[in-house]
Design an enzyme around this catalytic site. Structure first.
Site, PDB file in Angstrom:
ATOM      1  N   TYR A 142      -1.064   0.042  10.672  1.00 43.55           N
ATOM      2  CA  TYR A 142      -1.394  -0.660   9.427  1.00 43.55           C
ATOM      3  C   TYR A 142      -0.222  -0.549   8.444  1.00 43.55           C
ATOM      4  CZ  TYR A 142      -3.427  -1.285   4.756  1.00 43.55           C
ATOM      5  OH  TYR A 142      -3.653  -1.669   3.462  1.00 43.55           O
ATOM      6  N   THR A 180       0.829  -1.208   0.000  1.00 42.81           N
ATOM      7  CA  THR A 180       0.000   0.000   0.000  1.00 42.81           C
ATOM      8  C   THR A 180       0.861   1.254   0.000  1.00 42.81           C
ATOM      9  OG1 THR A 180      -1.372   1.324   1.509  1.00 42.81           O
ATOM     10  CG2 THR A 180      -0.137  -0.415   2.514  1.00 42.81           C
TER      11      THR A 180
HETATM   12  N1  NAD Z   1      -8.858  -1.442  -0.734  1.00 43.14           N
HETATM   13  C1  NAD Z   1      -7.830  -0.606  -0.902  1.00 43.14           C
HETATM   14  O1  NAD Z   1      -7.983   0.554  -1.342  1.00 43.14           O
HETATM   15  C2  NAD Z   1      -6.425  -1.066  -0.575  1.00 43.14           C
HETATM   16  C3  NAD Z   1      -5.366  -0.151  -0.732  1.00 43.14           C
HETATM   17  C4  NAD Z   1      -4.066  -0.581  -0.444  1.00 43.14           C
HETATM   18  C5  NAD Z   1      -3.834  -1.885  -0.046  1.00 43.14           C
HETATM   19  N2  NAD Z   1      -4.895  -2.747   0.123  1.00 43.14           N
HETATM   20  C6  NAD Z   1      -4.613  -4.117   0.572  1.00 43.14           C
HETATM   21  O2  NAD Z   1      -5.207  -5.001  -0.359  1.00 43.14           O
HETATM   22  C7  NAD Z   1      -5.626  -6.206   0.295  1.00 43.14           C
HETATM   23  C8  NAD Z   1      -7.060  -6.517  -0.063  1.00 43.14           C
HETATM   24  O3  NAD Z   1      -7.895  -5.429   0.327  1.00 43.14           O
HETATM   25  P1  NAD Z   1      -9.470  -5.491   0.141  1.00 43.14           P
HETATM   26  O4  NAD Z   1      -9.959  -4.097   0.094  1.00 43.14           O
HETATM   27  O5  NAD Z   1      -9.804  -6.450  -0.940  1.00 43.14           O
HETATM   28  O6  NAD Z   1      -9.881  -6.109   1.564  1.00 43.14           O
HETATM   29  P2  NAD Z   1     -10.978  -7.233   1.929  1.00 43.14           P
HETATM   30  O7  NAD Z   1     -11.206  -7.134   3.414  1.00 43.14           O
HETATM   31  O8  NAD Z   1     -12.166  -7.113   1.042  1.00 43.14           O
HETATM   32  O9  NAD Z   1     -10.217  -8.592   1.575  1.00 43.14           O
HETATM   33  C9  NAD Z   1      -9.340  -9.238   2.457  1.00 43.14           C
HETATM   34  C10 NAD Z   1      -9.681 -10.716   2.444  1.00 43.14           C
HETATM   35  O10 NAD Z   1      -8.740 -11.419   3.252  1.00 43.14           O
HETATM   36  C11 NAD Z   1      -9.417 -12.330   4.101  1.00 43.14           C
HETATM   37  N3  NAD Z   1      -8.586 -12.534   5.295  1.00 43.14           N
HETATM   38  C12 NAD Z   1      -8.213 -11.590   6.214  1.00 43.14           C
HETATM   39  N4  NAD Z   1      -7.448 -12.157   7.165  1.00 43.14           N
HETATM   40  C13 NAD Z   1      -7.306 -13.476   6.840  1.00 43.14           C
HETATM   41  C14 NAD Z   1      -6.635 -14.566   7.427  1.00 43.14           C
HETATM   42  N5  NAD Z   1      -5.958 -14.442   8.585  1.00 43.14           N
HETATM   43  N6  NAD Z   1      -6.691 -15.779   6.818  1.00 43.14           N
HETATM   44  C15 NAD Z   1      -7.393 -15.936   5.663  1.00 43.14           C
HETATM   45  N7  NAD Z   1      -8.061 -14.931   5.058  1.00 43.14           N
HETATM   46  C16 NAD Z   1      -8.023 -13.712   5.650  1.00 43.14           C
HETATM   47  C17 NAD Z   1     -10.751 -11.659   4.374  1.00 43.14           C
HETATM   48  O11 NAD Z   1     -11.772 -12.546   4.792  1.00 43.14           O
HETATM   49  C18 NAD Z   1     -11.052 -11.003   3.027  1.00 43.14           C
HETATM   50  O12 NAD Z   1     -11.761 -11.888   2.167  1.00 43.14           O
HETATM   51  C19 NAD Z   1      -5.350  -5.983   1.782  1.00 43.14           C
HETATM   52  O13 NAD Z   1      -4.131  -6.613   2.092  1.00 43.14           O
HETATM   53  C20 NAD Z   1      -5.234  -4.477   1.905  1.00 43.14           C
HETATM   54  O14 NAD Z   1      -4.380  -4.115   2.982  1.00 43.14           O
HETATM   55  C21 NAD Z   1      -6.178  -2.362  -0.129  1.00 43.14           C
END
Ligand code: NAD
Length: 325
Positions: free
Chosen positions: A138, A114
């Site tokens: 985070y 990120t």
């Molecule tokens: N959404 C954004 O704008 C953004 C920006 C920068 C980085 N990210 C990163 O991208 C990734 C995905 O983000 P997102 O928005 O799709 O989030 P999200 O919460 O929709 O998806 C995360 C998924 O991981 C699963 N998960 C979490 N912990 C787990 C564990 N211990 N074991 C198994 N599964 C687990 C959750 O159930 C979920 O399905 C994350 O790592 C987030 O930090 C997101």
């Protein structure tokens, strides 16, 4: 290739799983459904499990060629009040995954990093080589994992692509899957819900920033452009090339007021909003310089704010008409 998509029942992971399948990869989704949804993984083999569960990981890893690691907790504010939860999942969980992967003989991973690893950058657009100084737990947890990847690469030849996403937004053009966070904290879905009258008035955090209209500027990247960046990163690692850490953004910044205007244009409705004080730690502008991703991965965003808001709006309308759990 057989690709293990960890966190593939979440927002970005589910879009990437579809993109992988569309180009012929075999996809296995591993997710504990803590913030994900089974229906987002429909059409895929879904293994319900937690990255902290070594035996579940070990059995799912056998037979896989590469990993995409989306699983994490990802609320900045919550990471400040409950860092333990963040370090447990994002750091301890991440390390458990890396160690299980090394033990299973896998040596390719694509990681959801990120722009929060940069903290408050001195210069925008952001280049990858500026100091990484995250300002919340985070961001610290994501930087830790990036550094673990760097060490595992040097020591074990474990190849990685750390993709530093800017603000993921928008939805699949099919309208079948899209952004679904509970609670939702992201600007575009909140603005759309305010416009539709199904959510509260939008809160604009600060209108006195040193930006042209006084509101914060961010780089919104369409989720399917992000998915394509994962495909390019996988091809890069598959070709035996070196590990990379790259920004995944458009290079174009949009202010909160510009997003509100885009939402009003797409929906034909006004967005009720109120200006409230700034949130501590929110930088005025976060915009990627995406040149490195273009030169190393041959990747470039192809969609702009209008496509982001239109697809997110179709998804919001679809979502209101379907049961999601
Ligand atoms: N959404 C954004 O704008 C953004 C920006 C920068 C980085 N990210 C990163 O991208 C990734 C995905 O983000 P997102 O928005 O799709 O989030 P999200 O919460 O929709 O998806 C995360 C998924 O991981 C699963 N998960 C979490 N912990 C787990 C564990 N211990 N074991 C198994 N599964 C687990 C959750 O159930 C979920 O399905 C994350 O790592 C987030 O930090 C997101």
């Amino acid at each position: 290739m057989v690709v293990l998509v960890i966190g593939g029942a979440g927002y970005i992971g589910s879009h990437t799983a579809r993109a992988l399948k569309a180009v012929g990869h075999e996809v296995i989704i591993f997710d504990n459904l803590s913030t994900g949804y089974e229906f987002l993984a429909a059409g895929f083999k879904l293994v319900k499990g937690d990255v902290l569960d070594k035996s579940a990981l070990t059995s799912v890893l056998s037979g896989c060629d590469a990993i995409m690691h989306f699983a994490a907790h990802a609320y900045v504010g919550e990471s400040v009040t409950n860092p333990r939860k963040y370090f447990r999942n994002n750091v301890e969980g991440g390390l458990a995954l890396l160690n299980a992967a090394v033990d299973a003989g896998i040596n390719k991973i694509i990681f959801s990093s990120t722009c929060a690893v940069y903290g408050v950058p001195a210069k925008v657009p952001i280049e990858e080589n500026i100091p990484r100084q995250p300002v919340n737990p985070y961001g610290v947890s994501k930087l830790f994992f990036e550094q673990a990847l760097e060490a595992y690469d040097r020591a074990y030849g474990f190849r990685y692509a750390s993709l530093r996403y800017f603000n993921a937004a928008g939805a699949d053009e099919s309208g079948e899957i899209g952004e679904l966070h509970e609670p939702e904290t992201h600007l575009i879905p909140l603005a759309l819900r305010a416009a539709a009258g199904v959510g509260p008035a939008l809160q604009v955090f600060g209108s006195d920033y040193p930006t042209p209209d006084g509101t914060c500027i961010r780089d919104y990247i369409h989720v399917n452009d992000l998915a394509t960046a994962h495909l390019r990163a996988l091809e890069h690692l598959e070709a035996g090339k070196e590990s990379v850490a790259v920004n995944v953004g458009t290079g174009v910044g949009e202010s909160v007021r510009e997003v509100i205007s885009a939402v009003e244009k797409v929906t034909g409705k006004s967005v009720p909003h109120t200006v409230v004080p700034r949130r501590p730690g929110d930088p005025p502008a976060l915009v990627a310089n995406p040149a490195k991703a273009q030169s190393l991965l041959n990747w470039k965003a192809t969609r702009g704010l209008n496509e982001i808001v239109s697809t997110a709006w179709s998804w919001e309308e679809h979502r209101r008409g379907v049961r999601v759990r």
